[in-house]
Design a protein around this motif. Structure first.
Motif, mmCIF file in Angstrom:
data_model
loop_
_atom_site.group_PDB
_atom_site.id
_atom_site.type_symbol
_atom_site.label_atom_id
_atom_site.label_comp_id
_atom_site.label_asym_id
_atom_site.label_seq_id
_atom_site.Cartn_x
_atom_site.Cartn_y
_atom_site.Cartn_z
ATOM 1 N N TRP A 142 2.137 0.637 10.241
ATOM 2 C CA TRP A 142 1.292 -0.257 9.447
ATOM 3 C C TRP A 142 -0.001 0.437 9.017
ATOM 4 O O TRP A 142 -0.432 0.298 7.861
ATOM 5 N N LEU A 196 0.786 2.712 6.178
ATOM 6 C CA LEU A 196 0.936 1.940 4.939
ATOM 7 C C LEU A 196 -0.413 1.511 4.388
ATOM 8 O O LEU A 196 -0.640 1.520 3.170
ATOM 9 N N THR A 231 1.974 -4.116 2.531
ATOM 10 C CA THR A 231 1.094 -3.608 3.584
ATOM 11 C C THR A 231 0.496 -4.749 4.386
ATOM 12 O O THR A 231 0.523 -4.743 5.627
#
Length: 342
Positions: free
Chosen positions: A78, A81, A102
């Motif tokens: 994450w 991203l 995201t």
């Protein structure tokens, strides 16, 4: 008709007329790609399902280090991203599906962990903790010592064992913690130690001996208990027993605490079933939520593409606009250029 050539056009007008044809450019009717839409539905949903399942069940109880390692990997993805989305927005200021996924990925990961840990603490952890202990049958409270049954998770008491409400008491610390000893045939234990105590919260009086904890407290056929293993409440139950010792002049050398239950085994199995029901419900609910937000984002992006035409010349009315000897084009010239550009 007057036609303006490329060399006669103002630079800003030329820029407006060469806007990239994306779904976010005004006047651009671009068909949206179904693949990123599907990815934005299923990727956050899959992340939630994975994190929720990972933190809810057997793996969390027996392999917690593996769980936290996998969750670290999920959040590392994450963060990657997020960094990529920030750099992408610096190059292209328009909102994109990459930005959406995201934030959806991060929200799904956090929500999955929170829901899973809550499910684990409330149902799964007590279930596996009881499963790790033994089941004790024909326990005689008048002859058994608590120290001999410290590894018992479910206790089935012998005939003529019952609660002694007359020696029940409590301890209050925000919540009222109630305790009552189990005795045999209404007599004091032969071991001279009251080691088996039924417990509950907020189910007794503060003025006198009273115990009304659990749905089966008044049942004459109930003779079983489900062990309490929560360390936070056990300390308060011990203080309640200490007060009962002082009040009634009794001794409890190794007290064991349990909830009074007609069928403790079924109750334990219900914890496991409820954990799975919660998991399935949240997985289905999250899919619906993911689908809803993708639909909202799709509509929002689509309406961006239906704004005013890219060939509009309203910027000529802007006071900050510098024509630099460029005359405002007449309507016919603008229309002819628009027609020629189509």
């Amino acid at each position: 008709m007057v036609r303006h050539g490329q060399e006669d056009m103002h630079p800003l007008l030329k820029q407006r007329l060469h806007v990239p044809r994306t779904v976010f450019a005004p006047g651009s009717r671009v068909v949206m790609n179904i693949i990123p839409m599907l990815l934005n539905i299923f990727v956050p949903w899959g992340v939630f399902t994975f994190c929720h399942g990972l933190t809810s069940f057997w793996t969390m109880y027996h392999e917690s280090h593996l769980v936290w390692s996998l969750l670290t990997l999920v959040f590392a993805v994450w963060l990657a991203l997020l960094v990529m989305a920030i750099f992408a927005r610096r190059g292209i200021a328009e909102p994109t599906w990459f930005t959406y996924i995201t934030w959806a990925y991060g929200a799904a990961a956090f929500a999955g962990c929170l829901c899973g840990i809550g499910n684990y603490v409330e149902y799964t952890r007590p279930y596996y903790a009881i499963q790790d202990l033994k089941v004790a049958h024909q326990v005689d409270a008048g002859r058994e010592l608590g120290q001999d049954l410290m590894d018992a998770g479910i206790l089935y008491f012998a005939h003529n064992n019952h609660l002694d409400i007359s020696r029940s008491w409590h301890f209050k610390h925000r919540t009222l913690y109630c305790v009552a000893p189990v005795i045999t045939n209404g007599t004091s234990p032969l071991t001279h130690s009251y080691d088996f105590w039924a417990v509950g919260e907020g189910c007794c009086s503060t003025a006198s001996a009273d115990f009304r904890c659990g749905p089966d407290w008044s049942s004459a056929t109930t003779r079983s208990g489900l062990r309490v293993l929560d360390d936070q409440v056990l300390a308060n139950y011990r203080l309640a027993v200490k007060q009962a010792e002082t009040l009634y002049g009794i001794v409890a050398t190794h007290p064991i605490f349990f909830t009074w239950s007609e069928d403790p085994l079924t109750e334990v199995n219900n914890w496991n079933a409820q954990a799975y029901h919660n998991y399935i419900f949240m997985v289905v609910f999250t899919f619906v939520v993911s689908l809803f937000f993708v639909m909202v984002a799709t509509c929002n992006y689509a309406w961006m593409g239906r704004a005013a035409s890219a060939y509009a010349v309203d910027f000529y009315s802007d006071p900050d606009w510098k024509t630099a000897n460029m005359a405002r084009p007449v309507a016919s010239a603008t229309r002819s250029y628009s027609a020629a550009s189509v």
